[in-house]
Design a protein around this motif. Sequence first.
Motif, PDB file in Angstrom:
ATOM      1  N   SER A  57       0.825  -1.205   0.000  1.00  0.00           N
ATOM      2  CA  SER A  57       0.000   0.000   0.000  1.00  0.00           C
ATOM      3  C   SER A  57       0.858   1.254   0.000  1.00  0.00           C
ATOM      4  CB  SER A  57      -0.933  -0.005   1.217  1.00  0.00           C
ATOM      5  OG  SER A  57      -1.652   1.195   1.317  1.00  0.00           O
ATOM      6  N   VAL A  58       1.882   1.278   0.865  1.00  0.00           N
ATOM      7  CA  VAL A  58       2.742   2.457   0.957  1.00  0.00           C
ATOM      8  C   VAL A  58       3.534   2.643  -0.334  1.00  0.00           C
ATOM      9  CG1 VAL A  58       4.722   3.443   2.156  1.00  0.00           C
ATOM     10  CG2 VAL A  58       2.888   2.378   3.465  1.00  0.00           C
ATOM     11  N   LYS A  61       1.375   3.805  -3.352  1.00  0.00           N
ATOM     12  CA  LYS A  61       0.953   5.202  -3.328  1.00  0.00           C
ATOM     13  C   LYS A  61       2.127   6.171  -3.400  1.00  0.00           C
ATOM     14  CE  LYS A  61      -3.192   4.343  -0.529  1.00  0.00           C
ATOM     15  NZ  LYS A  61      -3.856   4.600   0.771  1.00  0.00           N
ATOM     16  N   GLY A  62       3.310   5.719  -2.985  1.00  0.00           N
ATOM     17  CA  GLY A  62       4.412   6.662  -2.823  1.00  0.00           C
ATOM     18  C   GLY A  62       5.462   6.657  -3.897  1.00  0.00           C
ATOM     19  N   ALA A 402       0.152  14.040   6.213  1.00  0.00           N
ATOM     20  CA  ALA A 402      -0.998  13.127   6.269  1.00  0.00           C
ATOM     21  C   ALA A 402      -2.298  13.869   6.539  1.00  0.00           C
ATOM     22  CB  ALA A 402      -0.770  12.062   7.342  1.00  0.00           C
ATOM     23  N   VAL A 410      -0.730  12.977  -0.627  1.00  0.00           N
ATOM     24  CA  VAL A 410      -0.850  11.560  -0.263  1.00  0.00           C
ATOM     25  C   VAL A 410       0.373  10.796  -0.744  1.00  0.00           C
ATOM     26  CG1 VAL A 410      -2.204   9.462  -0.583  1.00  0.00           C
ATOM     27  CG2 VAL A 410      -3.363  11.650  -0.250  1.00  0.00           C
ATOM     28  N   GLU A 411       0.765  11.026  -1.996  1.00  0.00           N
ATOM     29  CA  GLU A 411       1.925  10.304  -2.514  1.00  0.00           C
ATOM     30  C   GLU A 411       3.208  10.753  -1.829  1.00  0.00           C
ATOM     31  OE1 GLU A 411       2.373  10.917  -6.673  1.00  0.00           O
ATOM     32  OE2 GLU A 411       2.887  13.043  -6.497  1.00  0.00           O
ATOM     33  N   THR A 413       3.394  11.783   1.297  1.00  0.00           N
ATOM     34  CA  THR A 413       3.363  11.143   2.616  1.00  0.00           C
ATOM     35  C   THR A 413       3.872   9.712   2.526  1.00  0.00           C
ATOM     36  OG1 THR A 413       1.470  12.504   3.269  1.00  0.00           O
ATOM     37  CG2 THR A 413       1.876  10.514   4.540  1.00  0.00           C
ATOM     38  N   SER A 414       3.394   8.976   1.550  1.00  0.00           N
ATOM     39  CA  SER A 414       3.832   7.588   1.383  1.00  0.00           C
ATOM     40  C   SER A 414       5.307   7.512   1.004  1.00  0.00           C
ATOM     41  CB  SER A 414       2.977   6.896   0.314  1.00  0.00           C
ATOM     42  OG  SER A 414       1.612   6.873   0.688  1.00  0.00           O
ATOM     43  N   ILE A 417       7.341   8.017   4.054  1.00  0.00           N
ATOM     44  CA  ILE A 417       7.310   6.784   4.854  1.00  0.00           C
ATOM     45  C   ILE A 417       8.295   5.767   4.285  1.00  0.00           C
ATOM     46  CG2 ILE A 417       5.868   4.822   5.514  1.00  0.00           C
ATOM     47  CD1 ILE A 417       3.498   6.735   5.654  1.00  0.00           C
ATOM     48  N   ILE A 418       8.371   5.679   2.965  1.00  0.00           N
ATOM     49  CA  ILE A 418       9.330   4.759   2.340  1.00  0.00           C
ATOM     50  C   ILE A 418      10.751   5.125   2.739  1.00  0.00           C
ATOM     51  CG2 ILE A 418      10.301   4.023   0.127  1.00  0.00           C
ATOM     52  CD1 ILE A 418       7.504   4.323  -1.074  1.00  0.00           C
TER      53      ILE A 418
END
Length: 442
Positions: A57-58, A61-62, A402, A410-411, A413-414, A417-418
């Motif tokens: 999921s991450v 989106k990222g 977020a 959104v992308e 944020t992901s 996170i990556i």
Amino acid sequence: MTETVRTATGTDGGSRAIAARRRKSLKRRNAAERRFRVFGLLAICVGIFFLGALLFSVAGKGYTAFQQTTITLPVTFEASVIDPDGARDENPRLLLTADYPQLVRQALARTLAINPANGPEMRAAMRMISRSSRVELRDVVLKDPSVIGKTVDVRLLAAADIDSANKGQIDLSVPETSRRVSDRQLQWMEELKAEGRLNKSFNTGFFTHGASSRPEAAGIGVAFVGTLYMMGVVLLLALPIGVASAIYLEEFAPKNRFTDLIEVNINNLAAVPSIVFGLLGLAVFIGFLGLPRSASLVGGLVLTLMTLPTIIIATRAALKAVPPSIRSAALGVGASKMQAVFHHVLPLAMPGILTGTIIGLAQALGETAPLLLIGMVAFVADYPAGPLDPATALPVQIYMWAGEAERAFVERTSAAIIVLLAFLIFMNVTAVILRRRFERRW
């Protein structure tokens, strides 16, 4: 004779019954072991499934945030717009306050063959270019003022909606009124693609830019530098204090109620919610000592308090793992207690100490709650020059993005996170390698 036969028969029957009960018990144990293996395998599969779903999921989106749509325009840096009075030598600030958006409008009108007097079309065309174009053109002029009076191809960031449409993240089959990109803008995008002026390239700005209200211009560079400052403070303070405390408690401190109380409190502190450390930092470092809010130093001090119990517990465990014979042998050949600990025990425990330290730093790297309480959630667009300057951290940047409503955040944020997961994986892999490299089997 008859009694002897009966006795033998009864003994054989009892032996068969005992053997049957044993076989039945063994069968139950084997079945229980098979069930345990199945449940264990099922638990592992469930854990791997949810981990894979999270990572998929991450990443799904990222990964697009690592590319950015740009539009190359032939910008004429007209002196009548930038420096109409020719006074830039006496007043260099003129280059900072010039009407650079006017240059973008002129370049768009020429490239897209738009009548500059057509207000609706010009506004639609300007919405294709990021509002950060003013800063981009200003930087070009400041870097080389000789471009004034010349026409230069400048690559500008596309607006977030154009970037999303170019990446296929907007459903273009819906009516025009239901999407944020108009048919006219789509037509211009096709024209720019045909001319080679609309392209996707690696998004270096994501790693170098700071916070921005415009998603296409937002990046993690400032947050990353703030995180490095914080981790530096944590490493400089938590490692020596934590290791020294663990050595004293394990090797030198007398065993009494006071030291038992200290040990219990250290174990309890390791389980205290991180937000409590944020309240402590807010009260002590900011309220009492008067340190600046949003500073990396304060964040590092708070994370140091949170990391100390982990390092102390890991160091004590590593010291306990060293066999007592090492201490006895060192003392037997005339070494003092201090020499036995620092020359023999500590080097052998160092792999475990380094592993515990790295794990503690990895835990601190992902914390957000304590940093929110000390003000590191502030909007910071410039790089901090030192640990006392306002800064933010990578987890806090993720938290702020977020909460944004725009699809482009959104992308990002992901993607952030990556990057954070990559650092955490790197630190944990380093801990495993250090342990396997230096660990000794006793």
